[in-house]
Design a protein around this motif. Sequence first.
Motif, short mmCIF file in Angstrom:
data_model
loop_
_atom_site.label_atom_id
_atom_site.label_comp_id
_atom_site.label_asym_id
_atom_site.label_seq_id
_atom_site.Cartn_x
_atom_site.Cartn_y
_atom_site.Cartn_z
N ALA A 7 -42.82 46.86 18.36
CA ALA A 7 -43.78 46.17 17.49
C ALA A 7 -43.09 45.03 16.73
N ALA A 8 -41.89 45.30 16.24
CA ALA A 8 -41.14 44.29 15.49
C ALA A 8 -40.84 43.07 16.37
N LYS A 9 -40.42 43.32 17.60
CA LYS A 9 -40.10 42.21 18.50
C LYS A 9 -41.35 41.41 18.86
N ILE A 10 -42.47 42.10 19.07
CA ILE A 10 -43.72 41.40 19.39
C ILE A 10 -44.16 40.53 18.22
N VAL A 11 -44.08 41.08 17.00
CA VAL A 11 -44.46 40.30 15.83
C VAL A 11 -43.55 39.09 15.67
N ALA A 64 -51.98 34.65 15.86
CA ALA A 64 -52.33 35.08 14.50
C ALA A 64 -52.98 36.46 14.50
N ILE A 65 -53.93 36.64 15.43
CA ILE A 65 -54.58 37.95 15.53
C ILE A 65 -53.58 39.00 16.00
N GLY A 66 -52.70 38.62 16.90
CA GLY A 66 -51.70 39.55 17.42
C GLY A 66 -50.75 40.05 16.36
N THR A 67 -50.29 39.17 15.47
CA THR A 67 -49.38 39.62 14.40
C THR A 67 -50.07 40.62 13.49
N ALA A 68 -51.33 40.35 13.15
CA ALA A 68 -52.04 41.24 12.23
C ALA A 68 -52.30 42.61 12.84
N LEU A 75 -48.15 48.72 8.47
CA LEU A 75 -48.51 48.41 7.09
C LEU A 75 -49.40 49.48 6.48
N ARG A 76 -50.27 50.06 7.29
CA ARG A 76 -51.22 51.05 6.77
C ARG A 76 -50.52 52.30 6.26
N LYS A 77 -49.30 52.56 6.73
CA LYS A 77 -48.56 53.73 6.27
C LYS A 77 -48.24 53.64 4.78
N ILE A 82 -54.88 47.48 1.86
CA ILE A 82 -54.31 46.14 1.98
C ILE A 82 -54.06 45.78 3.44
N ALA A 83 -53.62 46.75 4.23
CA ALA A 83 -53.38 46.50 5.65
C ALA A 83 -54.67 46.09 6.35
N LEU A 84 -55.78 46.73 5.99
CA LEU A 84 -57.08 46.39 6.58
C LEU A 84 -57.55 45.03 6.10
N TRP A 85 -57.36 44.75 4.82
CA TRP A 85 -57.69 43.41 4.31
C TRP A 85 -56.92 42.35 5.06
N HIS A 86 -55.64 42.63 5.31
CA HIS A 86 -54.80 41.66 6.01
C HIS A 86 -55.36 41.35 7.40
N VAL A 87 -55.77 42.37 8.12
CA VAL A 87 -56.36 42.16 9.45
C VAL A 87 -57.64 41.33 9.34
N CYS A 88 -58.50 41.67 8.40
CA CYS A 88 -59.78 40.97 8.25
C CYS A 88 -59.57 39.50 7.88
N PHE A 89 -58.70 39.25 6.92
CA PHE A 89 -58.46 37.87 6.50
C PHE A 89 -57.73 37.07 7.58
N ARG A 90 -56.89 37.75 8.37
CA ARG A 90 -56.22 37.05 9.48
C ARG A 90 -57.24 36.66 10.54
#
Length: 244
Positions: A7-11, A64-68, A75-77, A82-90
């Motif tokens: 996941a880290a490498k993909i991001v 952008a969608i892929g990073t989120a 992040l949800r852990k 906030i993790a869900l907000w981040h996905v929605c705003f992204r």
Amino acid sequence: MMPPKLAAKIVGVLFILAAVTSIIAAFILYKPILNNPDYLVEGAKQANQVILGTVMELTLVVSAIGTATTMFPILRKYNETIALWHVCFRFLEAIMIAVGIISVLSLVTLSRAFVAGGATDTAAFQASGTLLTAIHDWTFLLGPLFLLGINTMMYSYIFYRSRLVPRFIPILGMTGAILVFTCALLVMFGVIEQVSFWGGILALPVAANEMILAVWLLIKGFNDSALASLSVNNTKPTTITAYM
């Protein structure tokens, strides 16, 4: 959930891809139609170049969608809200960019119609072109500046509190988020131009944060001990205390 190292490498790759494609599109490939006084003619002549620019920006949308979505399970852990907000705003940021892409493609169509029609009724074509350019400019402001500031603040805050990456990175991220958000407001109220010296200075920290974070994730990945700590906290049973 995919392994954290993958996941880290993909991001990391997606952050770099987003930066490269956005720069190439906005400052190189879009020049004939967004930065040329004779765009109604040059847009048709350089149509393939401009369309390649839209492909670059579509890659930016996907990145952008892929990073989120890739960061969300991690992040949800720490904080699922906030993790869900981040996905929605992204996603909202990606939609803004997509609207800008549509406006550029519409400018290409307008330019081709102008050239094919023998440059008749120039005033009507100029008015339409001005409107489409304004749509692109506003989406370019609201997506890569305004919403980017909000998105960066959210994931940087979680990174800072969870120590998933060294704290100097999210500190730079939160600082950059405030500055780029401020930049967006200043541009909206006409204090500065988006593509200007001050616009570049205010946007530089958030860009530096994304590149430093990307390189760190590609080389080091997320902090294993922080991930383990988050996993342990998530598996703890919930205690319900009754108050008399």
